[in-house]
Design an enzyme around this catalytic site. Structure first.
Site, PDB file in Angstrom:
ATOM      1  N   THR A  45     -55.252  35.545 -25.356  1.00  0.00           N
ATOM      2  CA  THR A  45     -56.108  35.229 -24.213  1.00  0.00           C
ATOM      3  C   THR A  45     -55.666  35.989 -22.970  1.00  0.00           C
ATOM      4  O   THR A  45     -54.556  36.503 -22.898  1.00  0.00           O
ATOM      5  CB  THR A  45     -56.090  33.722 -23.879  1.00  0.00           C
ATOM      6  OG1 THR A  45     -54.794  33.369 -23.401  1.00  0.00           O
ATOM      7  CG2 THR A  45     -56.448  32.880 -25.084  1.00  0.00           C
ATOM      8  N   THR A  59     -46.805  33.698 -22.438  1.00  0.00           N
ATOM      9  CA  THR A  59     -48.066  34.431 -22.394  1.00  0.00           C
ATOM     10  C   THR A  59     -49.160  33.542 -21.793  1.00  0.00           C
ATOM     11  O   THR A  59     -49.010  32.330 -21.697  1.00  0.00           O
ATOM     12  CB  THR A  59     -48.492  34.917 -23.793  1.00  0.00           C
ATOM     13  OG1 THR A  59     -48.539  33.804 -24.675  1.00  0.00           O
ATOM     14  CG2 THR A  59     -47.536  35.961 -24.330  1.00  0.00           C
ATOM     15  N   HIS A  60     -50.257  34.156 -21.408  1.00  0.00           N
ATOM     16  CA  HIS A  60     -51.316  33.465 -20.678  1.00  0.00           C
ATOM     17  C   HIS A  60     -51.782  32.188 -21.361  1.00  0.00           C
ATOM     18  O   HIS A  60     -51.824  31.119 -20.760  1.00  0.00           O
ATOM     19  CB  HIS A  60     -52.513  34.403 -20.466  1.00  0.00           C
ATOM     20  CG  HIS A  60     -53.662  33.731 -19.792  1.00  0.00           C
ATOM     21  ND1 HIS A  60     -54.689  33.163 -20.513  1.00  0.00           N
ATOM     22  CD2 HIS A  60     -53.924  33.497 -18.492  1.00  0.00           C
ATOM     23  CE1 HIS A  60     -55.536  32.613 -19.671  1.00  0.00           C
ATOM     24  NE2 HIS A  60     -55.102  32.811 -18.435  1.00  0.00           N
ATOM     25  N   GLY A  61     -52.153  32.275 -22.624  1.00  0.00           N
ATOM     26  CA  GLY A  61     -52.676  31.108 -23.331  1.00  0.00           C
ATOM     27  C   GLY A  61     -51.689  29.956 -23.377  1.00  0.00           C
ATOM     28  O   GLY A  61     -52.062  28.785 -23.215  1.00  0.00           O
TER      29      GLY A  61
END
Length: 147
Positions: free
Chosen positions: A102, A125-127
């Site tokens: 994501t 990480t983003h997600g």
């Protein structure tokens, strides 16, 4: 279309020194369209260009089970929706979002997701971060889970 040009090319265009502007843009749009069809993203790209696609998932013999890295706590059961393009998907409330990875454009899908499963990702990480912020369980590193 200016977004397909580099800064140097835009400066040359302003000074009327860029002869192949239309051709450059057409070629880059075609390359972008080709890249958008990519279904697998590498987990790691090394400095020498080697792309590592493997994940941390282990398939248990004789079972329909995956295991990956937990990045947001919780347990959840529900219908899984495999998503390749967030702009073309409408999630039903409570579905499990299953994707390659994501970025911020995926955030609206988290509002209705009950959990997150990603092929690529790690703790920061983003997600993973958004899943923790929204309080939904998440697991990453499940190779080929979107197939």
């Amino acid at each position: 279309d200016l977004f397909y040009l580099e800064t140097v090319e835009i400066k040359a265009l302003v000074n009327d020194e860029l002869a192949d502007c239309k051709r450059i843009i057409i070629e880059r749009k075609a390359a972008m369209a080709q890249e958008s069809k990519r279904t697998r993203l590498p987990r790691i790209i090394a400095s020498d260009g080697f792309a590592y696609f493997g994940g941390t998932a282990k398939i248990v013999e004789g079972a329909n089970v995956f295991s990956g890295e937990p990045v947001s706590p919780g347990v959840y059961e529900g219908r899984i929706r495999v998503v390749h393009d967030p702009s073309k998907t409408k999630m039903t409330q409570g579905e499990i979002l299953c994707c390659h990875g994501t970025d911020p454009s995926w955030t609206p899908l988290f509002l209705s997701s009950g959990a997150l499963v990603m092929e690529v990702g790690g703790l920061m990480t983003h997600g993973s971060v958004v899943a923790r912020e929204y309080g939904i369980p998440a697991v990453v590193g499940l190779e080929k889970v979107t197939e």
